[in-house]
Scaffold this active site. Structure first.
Site, mmCIF file in Angstrom:
data_model
loop_
_atom_site.group_PDB
_atom_site.id
_atom_site.type_symbol
_atom_site.label_atom_id
_atom_site.label_comp_id
_atom_site.label_asym_id
_atom_site.label_seq_id
_atom_site.Cartn_x
_atom_site.Cartn_y
_atom_site.Cartn_z
ATOM 1 N N ARG A 199 -54.370 -35.374 12.114
ATOM 2 C CA ARG A 199 -54.736 -34.597 13.304
ATOM 3 C C ARG A 199 -55.502 -33.356 12.853
ATOM 4 N NH1 ARG A 199 -49.612 -32.762 16.385
ATOM 5 N NH2 ARG A 199 -49.426 -35.035 16.573
ATOM 6 N N HIS A 249 -49.333 -33.445 10.419
ATOM 7 C CA HIS A 249 -50.424 -34.379 10.705
ATOM 8 C C HIS A 249 -51.732 -33.883 10.102
ATOM 9 C CE1 HIS A 249 -48.483 -37.174 13.566
ATOM 10 N NE2 HIS A 249 -47.793 -36.130 13.997
ATOM 11 N N ASP A 305 -47.188 -40.845 13.759
ATOM 12 C CA ASP A 305 -46.376 -41.139 14.945
ATOM 13 C C ASP A 305 -46.552 -42.620 15.260
ATOM 14 O OD1 ASP A 305 -45.781 -38.433 15.118
ATOM 15 O OD2 ASP A 305 -47.311 -38.036 16.638
ATOM 16 N N GLU A 336 -37.877 -36.296 17.468
ATOM 17 C CA GLU A 336 -38.891 -37.261 17.904
ATOM 18 C C GLU A 336 -38.697 -38.561 17.123
ATOM 19 O OE1 GLU A 336 -42.433 -33.987 18.917
ATOM 20 O OE2 GLU A 336 -42.585 -35.255 17.131
ATOM 21 N N HIS A 370 -41.765 -39.868 14.907
ATOM 22 C CA HIS A 370 -42.438 -38.952 13.980
ATOM 23 C C HIS A 370 -41.873 -39.105 12.565
ATOM 24 C CE1 HIS A 370 -44.278 -34.840 13.181
ATOM 25 N NE2 HIS A 370 -43.422 -34.938 12.169
#
Length: 468
Positions: free
Chosen positions: A94, A138, A145, A227, A230
């Site tokens: 990301r 990320h 994910d 999460e 994740h």
């Protein structure tokens, strides 16, 4: 300024300050090139995520990871496939600019996706509750994910959710279907039910979470308690650099042949095409440039290999008379002759071959033989014309797979005249379409890049396009 807003403002300044952030480092690889069997649904390249828009830096829906992490993920996939299961990734690398984009979202008024993704929390509390990080793993290429696929998984929903959003904690079968097994909640669900060890979820979801976690941990990934989707790879402690390069299509990096078409502006119906051949890491011009004509209404962003949701400029729709802008694969060649001198797959056009432009048809945006398939469309284009415009042509893979209303039946073909715009295709004189027939080689993964000149100049460096 309140303390929270000061923090977010600082976060939003991170991306532009990072040095060397625009070029993909050698250790960052496309997961698709390591293991193409791992499914991908890159949510932040679409509007279907908690922000309601595609995030900054996602130029293409691709999963990239550090090479060590990507190979470890491939080993997880191999283990799961032997058991009848598999992986589907929602996010990988990301860009830090995307993290900053998330920060900006928290300061803006409105909650466009609250009903689905965070119905019981305030978006200003995302960081305090641990759902969003100020500096994300990320962005270091070590975090992914994902979900588990396998027997009993409901088919993935197509398109975008309707006006009525469904709570991400709703029972499996009622909430948005992502193609994965029941994991107790949807992806990016900011709720306690998404916490990995939550006791309120059903036994099936618990078992699926345990299976996914066990497979990931075996190959060096560590989960996150809040999460279930994740995981961060801890097998390479050197992965500490926060990166900001944009995510661009794998196809562009692997292509050996490009056709670049540019026009003066969005409304110009005339353009110039140039062929390029890759030599090492660079593209070099092949042959002379040649004239083309575009849609009678110019260009508009099309549905190709890149994300265009947040870009300035028109967006292509069915019947708008605009040729698609963006990056596109090339498909089947076609023509009136029974055979053609081309390495592309070739379809001879009989009088019954049609291209379906009815968005309600299952065969929308496809070349079909109306004499051999069951007809479910009310509108199509007959391909064997009385003129020579389709005597030779090449299918441009715009809107593939097809989304209703996004435009259909886009080709390279012979022009009617050098000043006569098309219904949305890119047309040229016969000698140039013949040249493309002879030159294009599907083994070299040819692409069409079609843009107005200003957009080409703006995107050239980040997309890795050749100098015009």
């Amino acid at each position: 300024m309140p303390a929270f807003n000061k923090t977010i403002a600082a976060l939003c300044l991170i991306a532009p300050c990072l040095a060397g952030a625009e070029t993909r480092p050698e250790h960052m690889v496309y997961v698709r090139s390591i293991d193409p069997s791992i499914e991908q649904d890159i949510r932040y390249a679409t509007a279907h995520n908690f922000t309601g828009h595609a995030l900054d830096g996602y130029e293409a829906p691709e999963c990239l990871l550090a090479e060590d992490a990507a190979k470890a993920l491939a080993r997880v996939q191999s283990t799961l496939r032997a058991q009848g299961y598999g992986l589907k990734v929602f996010d990988c690398y990301r860009p830090s600019r995307a993290v900053a984009d998330m920060g900006r979202f928290a300061t803006l008024p409105g909650d466009p996706t609250k009903a689905e993704f965070y119905p019981r929390v305030s978006k200003q509390d995302f960081w305090k509750l641990g759902y969003v990080a100020r500096v994300s793993g990320h962005s270091k290429g070590s975090t992914v994910d994902l979900t588990l696929t396998g027997p009993g998984a409901l088919p993935a929903a197509v398109g975008m959710p309707g006006a009525k959003q469904v709570d991400c904690t709703a029972p499996y079968g009622q909430r948005w279907q992502d193609g994965g097994l029941d994991m107790g909640s949807g992806f990016d669900c900011f709720d306690e039910r998404a916490h990995t060890a939550n006791s309120a979820i059903n036994a099936t979801a618990k078992a699926n979470r345990l299976r996914l976690t066990a497979a990931m941990e075996k190959e060096g990934f560590v989960g996150y308690s809040k999460e279930w989707w994740h995981f961060s790879y801890n097998g390479n402690p050197a992965l500490t650099e926060v990166m900001n390069f944009p995510i661009t299509p794998l196809a562009l990096e692997s292509s050996q042949q490009l056709i670049v078409v540019t026009s003066k502006n969005w409304t110009d119906i005339q353009g110039t095409a140039q062929r390029y051949q890759r030599h090492g890491k660079t593209f070099e011009k092949t042959g002379e440039p040649f004239a083309v004509v575009l849609g009678k209404s110019g260009l508009a962003w099309g549905k190709g290999l890149t994300v265009v949701e947040r870009r300035a400029g028109p967006v292509k729709r069915e019947g708008d008379g605009k040729a698609p802008a963006g990056i596109f694969k090339l498909g089947t060649a076609f023509g009136y002759d029974n055979r053609a001198d081309t390495r592309l797959p070739y379809l001879p056009l009989s009088p019954t071959v049609e291209c379906v432009d009815d968005g309600k048809s299952e065969r929308y945006n496809q070349l079909v033989d109306g004499a051999t398939v069951s007809k479910d469309w009310n509108s199509s284009e007959t391909m064997r014309r009385k003129d020579d415009m389709y005597r030779k042509g090449i299918f441009i893979e715009h809107n593939t797979p097809a989304a209703a209303g996004a435009g259909s039946c886009i080709f390279f073909h012979i022009w009617r005249a050098p000043d006569s715009g098309t219904l949305g295709c890119t047309a040229m004189e016969p000698a140039n379409i013949q040249q493309l027939f002879a030159w294009l080689d599907p083994r070299q993964q040819p692409l069409l890049i079609q843009l107005p000149e200003a957009e080409y100049a703006q995107l050239r460096e980040s997309w890795g396009l050749p100098q015009r």
